[in-house]
Every structure is written in structure tokens, then in C-alpha cells.
Design a protein around this motif. Structure first.
Motif, PDB file in Angstrom:
ATOM      1  N   GLY A  30      48.623   4.362 -19.864  1.00  0.00           N
ATOM      2  CA  GLY A  30      48.903   5.440 -18.915  1.00  0.00           C
ATOM      3  C   GLY A  30      47.882   5.534 -17.796  1.00  0.00           C
ATOM      4  N   ASN A  31      46.603   5.375 -18.147  1.00  0.00           N
ATOM      5  CA  ASN A  31      45.577   5.470 -17.116  1.00  0.00           C
ATOM      6  C   ASN A  31      45.452   4.193 -16.291  1.00  0.00           C
ATOM      7  OD1 ASN A  31      44.693   4.398 -19.551  1.00  0.00           O
ATOM      8  ND2 ASN A  31      42.563   4.931 -19.201  1.00  0.00           N
ATOM      9  N   TYR A  32      46.277   3.183 -16.582  1.00  0.00           N
ATOM     10  CA  TYR A  32      46.402   2.001 -15.734  1.00  0.00           C
ATOM     11  C   TYR A  32      47.656   2.116 -14.859  1.00  0.00           C
ATOM     12  CZ  TYR A  32      43.137  -0.213 -19.052  1.00  0.00           C
ATOM     13  OH  TYR A  32      42.065  -0.511 -19.845  1.00  0.00           O
ATOM     14  N   LEU A  33      48.773   2.489 -15.493  1.00  0.00           N
ATOM     15  CA  LEU A  33      50.061   2.473 -14.799  1.00  0.00           C
ATOM     16  C   LEU A  33      50.214   3.618 -13.802  1.00  0.00           C
ATOM     17  CD1 LEU A  33      52.379   1.559 -17.816  1.00  0.00           C
ATOM     18  CD2 LEU A  33      51.600   0.061 -15.982  1.00  0.00           C
ATOM     19  N   MET A  34      49.694   4.797 -14.126  1.00  0.00           N
ATOM     20  CA  MET A  34      49.850   5.933 -13.196  1.00  0.00           C
ATOM     21  C   MET A  34      49.160   5.667 -11.859  1.00  0.00           C
ATOM     22  SD  MET A  34      49.986   9.467 -15.468  1.00  0.00           S
ATOM     23  CE  MET A  34      48.558   9.185 -16.519  1.00  0.00           C
ATOM     24  N   PRO A  35      47.923   5.175 -11.838  1.00  0.00           N
ATOM     25  CA  PRO A  35      47.321   4.835 -10.532  1.00  0.00           C
ATOM     26  C   PRO A  35      47.963   3.604  -9.883  1.00  0.00           C
ATOM     27  CG  PRO A  35      45.630   5.166 -12.221  1.00  0.00           C
ATOM     28  CD  PRO A  35      46.940   5.068 -12.930  1.00  0.00           C
ATOM     29  N   PHE A  36      48.356   2.610 -10.691  1.00  0.00           N
ATOM     30  CA  PHE A  36      48.896   1.362 -10.154  1.00  0.00           C
ATOM     31  C   PHE A  36      50.209   1.607  -9.404  1.00  0.00           C
ATOM     32  CE2 PHE A  36      51.361  -2.570 -10.303  1.00  0.00           C
ATOM     33  CZ  PHE A  36      50.436  -3.518  -9.927  1.00  0.00           C
ATOM     34  N   PHE A  37      51.127   2.356 -10.026  1.00  0.00           N
ATOM     35  CA  PHE A  37      52.422   2.626  -9.404  1.00  0.00           C
ATOM     36  C   PHE A  37      52.451   3.936  -8.615  1.00  0.00           C
ATOM     37  CE2 PHE A  37      54.015  -0.133 -13.001  1.00  0.00           C
ATOM     38  CZ  PHE A  37      54.442  -1.172 -12.188  1.00  0.00           C
ATOM     39  N   LYS A  38      51.315   4.688  -8.700  1.00  0.00           N
ATOM     40  CA  LYS A  38      51.235   6.010  -8.048  1.00  0.00           C
ATOM     41  C   LYS A  38      52.366   6.913  -8.556  1.00  0.00           C
ATOM     42  CE  LYS A  38      48.944   4.366  -3.842  1.00  0.00           C
ATOM     43  NZ  LYS A  38      48.673   3.001  -4.366  1.00  0.00           N
ATOM     44  N   ILE A  39      52.443   7.038  -9.871  1.00  0.00           N
ATOM     45  CA  ILE A  39      53.489   7.844 -10.490  1.00  0.00           C
ATOM     46  C   ILE A  39      52.888   9.072 -11.166  1.00  0.00           C
ATOM     47  CG2 ILE A  39      55.098   5.933 -10.842  1.00  0.00           C
ATOM     48  CD1 ILE A  39      54.073   5.667 -13.695  1.00  0.00           C
ATOM     49  N   THR A  40      53.729  10.066 -11.447  1.00  0.00           N
ATOM     50  CA  THR A  40      53.311  11.312 -12.085  1.00  0.00           C
ATOM     51  C   THR A  40      53.319  11.151 -13.607  1.00  0.00           C
ATOM     52  OG1 THR A  40      55.572  12.154 -12.267  1.00  0.00           O
ATOM     53  CG2 THR A  40      54.387  12.581 -10.197  1.00  0.00           C
ATOM     54  N   PRO A  41      52.713  12.098 -14.341  1.00  0.00           N
ATOM     55  CA  PRO A  41      52.797  12.054 -15.808  1.00  0.00           C
ATOM     56  C   PRO A  41      54.240  12.052 -16.312  1.00  0.00           C
ATOM     57  CG  PRO A  41      51.081  13.581 -15.143  1.00  0.00           C
ATOM     58  CD  PRO A  41      51.792  13.166 -13.891  1.00  0.00           C
ATOM     59  N   GLN A  42      55.124  12.765 -15.616  1.00  0.00           N
ATOM     60  CA  GLN A  42      56.532  12.798 -16.025  1.00  0.00           C
ATOM     61  C   GLN A  42      57.181  11.410 -15.890  1.00  0.00           C
ATOM     62  OE1 GLN A  42      55.139  15.184 -13.979  1.00  0.00           O
ATOM     63  NE2 GLN A  42      54.988  16.643 -15.681  1.00  0.00           N
ATOM     64  N   GLN A  43      56.878  10.710 -14.795  1.00  0.00           N
ATOM     65  CA  GLN A  43      57.426   9.363 -14.615  1.00  0.00           C
ATOM     66  C   GLN A  43      56.846   8.391 -15.639  1.00  0.00           C
ATOM     67  OE1 GLN A  43      56.313   9.272 -10.355  1.00  0.00           O
ATOM     68  NE2 GLN A  43      58.426   8.623  -9.934  1.00  0.00           N
ATOM     69  N   PHE A  44      55.585   8.592 -15.997  1.00  0.00           N
ATOM     70  CA  PHE A  44      54.977   7.739 -17.014  1.00  0.00           C
ATOM     71  C   PHE A  44      55.635   7.951 -18.374  1.00  0.00           C
ATOM     72  CE2 PHE A  44      51.745   7.663 -20.460  1.00  0.00           C
ATOM     73  CZ  PHE A  44      51.696   6.289 -20.606  1.00  0.00           C
ATOM     74  N   THR A  45      55.859   9.199 -18.755  1.00  0.00           N
ATOM     75  CA  THR A  45      56.493   9.450 -20.053  1.00  0.00           C
ATOM     76  C   THR A  45      57.934   8.945 -20.072  1.00  0.00           C
ATOM     77  OG1 THR A  45      57.010  11.718 -19.350  1.00  0.00           O
ATOM     78  CG2 THR A  45      55.033  11.404 -20.685  1.00  0.00           C
ATOM     79  N   LEU A  46      58.560   8.830 -18.907  1.00  0.00           N
ATOM     80  CA  LEU A  46      59.894   8.234 -18.851  1.00  0.00           C
ATOM     81  C   LEU A  46      59.827   6.757 -19.231  1.00  0.00           C
ATOM     82  CD1 LEU A  46      62.870   8.690 -18.205  1.00  0.00           C
ATOM     83  CD2 LEU A  46      62.380   8.116 -15.814  1.00  0.00           C
ATOM     84  N   LEU A  47      58.758   6.069 -18.824  1.00  0.00           N
ATOM     85  CA  LEU A  47      58.554   4.680 -19.238  1.00  0.00           C
ATOM     86  C   LEU A  47      58.413   4.577 -20.755  1.00  0.00           C
ATOM     87  CD1 LEU A  47      55.989   3.198 -16.660  1.00  0.00           C
ATOM     88  CD2 LEU A  47      58.370   2.467 -16.994  1.00  0.00           C
ATOM     89  N   VAL A  48      57.666   5.518 -21.333  1.00  0.00           N
ATOM     90  CA  VAL A  48      57.481   5.518 -22.780  1.00  0.00           C
ATOM     91  C   VAL A  48      58.795   5.811 -23.491  1.00  0.00           C
ATOM     92  CG1 VAL A  48      56.277   6.607 -24.716  1.00  0.00           C
ATOM     93  CG2 VAL A  48      55.067   6.226 -22.557  1.00  0.00           C
ATOM     94  N   ALA A  49      59.511   6.832 -22.988  1.00  0.00           N
ATOM     95  CA  ALA A  49      60.743   7.268 -23.645  1.00  0.00           C
ATOM     96  C   ALA A  49      61.893   6.293 -23.440  1.00  0.00           C
ATOM     97  CB  ALA A  49      61.139   8.654 -23.136  1.00  0.00           C
TER      98      ALA A  49
END
Length: 416
Positions: A30-49
């Protein structure tokens, strides 16, 4: 266990290792992908889900036909498709392509877990199943001990793409070993009228109160566990200031503790009772959840100690829960039921990730706000699991002081 049983468990544990690592690695990234893609926590959890929800849906659909086929063939098909999706994640250049690759991997990954557990349950009688489940589920701790730290090391020195390619490489090596050492598992197949109602598999579960509650129990166990996991790494780095070189140690130390715990607690559950060990693990985990989700910046070895104990009890409740759940259904229906079980687990994990994404907020400097709320919600869910576990399995034969059960007793356990 004889040599063939040991080899089988090693192969199944290796499959689980890659399958679990593929899912687990998304959360500490998460702390790699959120800055890399400039996404929000909600968008990150969508990747997980995305992975867990697609796996849940495919597992549900698979439940209607898996018991008509050799479990080994279903496992090979699911595992091959899963590897293709995972390798695609390793080459994904954008957020959307990564999201679609996660969905593809999940569709096939939904076939894997149920087949692994069904093969274990078909091979080992109930009095030996706790130890066997513990051996296979030790793959979770190996994924934490070796897989996650090594994958994060690859992400640190090269790119976040590398962990997925590493998983794909290991999986490709396993394919010929599966083909050689996993025997055909078709003894459960019963020749029936092909015109039989396709929904009969589902209705047989829905009509059975014990099986319905067991599925609810299984989904809630996963939800209670994974509510707090997706934001462990971001919280430890952005809120408490621990570096990317320190946070992998959480998974290393926790995984080592869980590896020994899964085998020891599996054997203890066979000896003293699976429900008893499960309830103890739930009770011990509750204060740890509060501590982890409210943890201030403290001496890092203390952080590792708390996480090690938490990994131990989380592994213990997972091993005992799956051993108990596997015994609520007859052998010839076990593949379908365990597919439903795997589906419910994946959906529970996906719902947990989505709920976590909606509850937490991103503060200044990427800080994770409201993380403690997830801890309190996790505690509520785990308490419900303890109550459900007692209600479903409290009067089941074999959960006496010895915790042992003979094959004759097993045959007499009602699974209406």
C-alpha cells in the motif's frame, strides 16, 4: 504420517504459499502503490478487494460442479489460470491494468483454496486433521516469514512489479510437482442423474442449519482478521515513522512465530479440543487488536513482540476453525461445500478491505486516520465468531477433554 502423506502436505502447503503470498503482498504494498499511482486509500482497497471478490464469485460458481470431477484436475486448472493473472500483475503499467489482472487472478484463485482443503479433509481422518490442517496452513506463516519480507526487499531495490513475477516463477516450478506427486482424487464422485437440479448443491447447504452457520462463521473469521491488515504497513510508516526497511520485519517475526504456532496449536487442538483452542485464541487476540490499532511510536522490538503474539493467536483460530468446518459435511459433498466455504472466506476478506477503505481517512503526509475504529469493529466481529463457534461446534462429538474422535464416532456425527 507416512512419506506419501508428508510429500502431499508439502506440495499443498507450497501451493498455499504462492496463493496466500499473492493476496498478502498487496496489503504491505500500500505504501508503494498509493504514491506510485497517486491513488486514495479507497482505490487501494479496491485493488485488494478485486482479487478476493472475484475469487469469492468464482468459488461460488465452482461449487455447483467441482464434486463431479477429480480434485487434482480442478486444482491444476485453477492454479494455472491464477499464475497467468499473477504474472500479468507483474507487467501491469497502470492502475486499471493492475486492477483487471487482479480480477483475472482471483477468478482462477477462487478454485484453489477449496480444493487444497478438500484434499486434506479427504486424506486425513478427523482425529488427524488438526495436525494436517496445521501443516498446510503453516504456509501462511512461511508466506509471512519469507515471502512478504523477500517480496518487499525486491520492491525496495527494483520495483513493486517484482513480487508478482517472483510468485509466478515459483508457481511454474510447482506445476510439474503437482502433476507428479498429487494423486488423482476421484473417490468422492458419485454417478448421478445428469438432469438433476443444478441448484441441488446449494439447496442442500441452505437446508442444513449447521452448514449455513458454519459458512457464516467462516466468512466472519476472515472479516474480523482482515479488517486491520490492509493498513498495517501504511500506519506503521506514515503514522509512526518506521521505515520501509523496518516494516518487513513485522511479517518476518510474526511469520516465524505463526509457523511454529500452526503446527503446535494444530496438534494441541487434536489433543484438547479444537473449539477450546479456538476460543482461547479469540480471547487472547482481543487486547492485541486494540494495542496494534492504537499503537504510538515505541521501541520497535516491542512492536515486533506484539505482532508476533498476534500472528500466533490469529493462526491458531484459523487452523482450528477450518478443521471444525471441514467436518460438517459428508465426503462426497465436501468439494462443493468447501468451495462455498472458500467463496465466503474470500467475500469476507473483500468486504473487510472495502469497509476498511471507507472507514479510514488519509491525513497530512499520508497518515492513516481512524485506524482504531477498524480495531473496535474487528473485536466485535471476533466476539460474534466466538459465540457462533460455541453454538455450532459446542455439542459436537470429539470436542471433549481429549478432543479426539474415532472414525466410527465421526460417521455418527449428524450433518443434517
Amino acid at each position: 504420517m507416512n512419506q506419501k502423506e508428508r510429500i502431499l502436505l508439502i506440495i499443498l502447503a507450497s501451493i498455499n504459499f504462492t496463493h496466500i503470498l499473492d493476496f498478502m503482498i498487496m496489503m504491505p504494498l500500500g505504501n508503494y502503490l498509493m504514491p506510485f499511482f497517486k491513488i486514495t486509500p479507497q482505490q487501494f482497497t479496491l485493488l485488494v478487494a478485486a482479487y478476493t471478490i472475484s475469487a469469492g464469485i468464482s468459488g461460488f460458481v465452482a461449487a455447483f460442479f467441482v464434486d463431479k470431477y477429480d480434485r487434482k484436475k480442478i486444482l491444476l486448472i485453477g492454479y494455472s489460470g491464477f499464475l497467468l493473472g499473477t504474472i500479468a500483475c507483474g507487467f501491469a503499467p497502470s492502475y486499471l491494468l493492475l486492477l483487471f489482472s487482479r480480477i483475472f487472478a482471483g477468478i482462477f484463485g477462487g478454485l484453489i483454496g477449496a480444493q487444497v482443503l478438500s484434499i486434506v479433509a479427504d486424506t486425513f481422518t478427523y482425529e488427524r486433521r488438526g495436525a494436517a490442517m496445521g501443516a498446510v496452513m503453516s504456509s501462511f506463516s512461511i508466506a509471512s516469514t519469507f515471502g512478504v519480507p523477500f517480496s518487499l526487499y525486491l520492491a525496495n531495490i527494483i520495483s513493486w512489479h517484482l513480487p508478482f513475477l517472483f510468485i509466478g516463477f515459483v508457481g511454474i516450478v510447482l506445476i510439474p510437482l503437482i502433476n507428479k506427486y498429487v494423486p488423482s482424487m476421484d473417490a468422492h464422485i458419485i454417478v448421478v442423474d445428469q438432469k438433476r437440479d443444478k441448484l441441488a448443491v446449494l439447496t442442500s447447504v441452505l437446508k442444513n442449519p449447521k452448514q449455513r452457520l458454519a459458512l457464516l462463521f467462516s466468512g466472519l473469521i476472515m472479516m474480523g482478521h482482515f479488517l486491520i491488515i490492509p493498513f498495517i504497513n501504511p500506519y506503521m510508516e506514515f503514522n509512526n515513522g518506521y521505515s520501509k526497511h523496518q516494516t518487513p520485519l513485522i511479517y518476518l517475526v510474526g511469520g516465524i512465530a505463526a509457523f511454529f504456532a500452526s503446527n503446535i496449536l494444530g496438534r494441541l487442538s487434536d489433543k484438547f479440543g479444537k473449539l477450546r483452542v479456538f476460543i482461547i485464541c479469540i480471547i487472547v487476540s482481543l487486547p492485541l487488536v486494540v494495542i496494534i490499532t492504537n499503537m504510538p511510536p515505541i521501541f520497535f522490538p516491542i512492536v515486533l513482540t506484539f505482532f508476533a503474539v498476534w500472528f500466533i493467536v490469529a493462526t491458531g483460530r484459523g487452523v482450528t476453525a477450518q478443521a471444525m468446518i471441514s467436518n460438517v459435511v459428508e465426503t462426497e459433498k465436501r468439494g462443493s461445500f468447501m468451495s462455498f466455504n472458500s467463496s465466503v472466506q474470500q467475500l469476507g476478506t473483500g468486504v473487510a478491505s472495502l469497509v476498511a477503505g471507507f472507514i479510514v481517512l488519509e491525513g497530512a503526509g499520508g497518515k492513516i486516520m481512524r485506524y482504531s475504529w477498524l480495531g473496535y469493529l474487528s473485536i466485535a466481529v471476533l466476539l460474534i465468531c466466538a459465540w457462533l463457534g460455541y453454538k455450532i461446534f459446542g455439542r459436537q462429538k470429539g470436542l471433549t477433554n481429549t478432543g479426539k474422535i474415532s472414525q466410527l464416532q465421526e460417521a455418527q456425527i449428524p450433518v443434517e
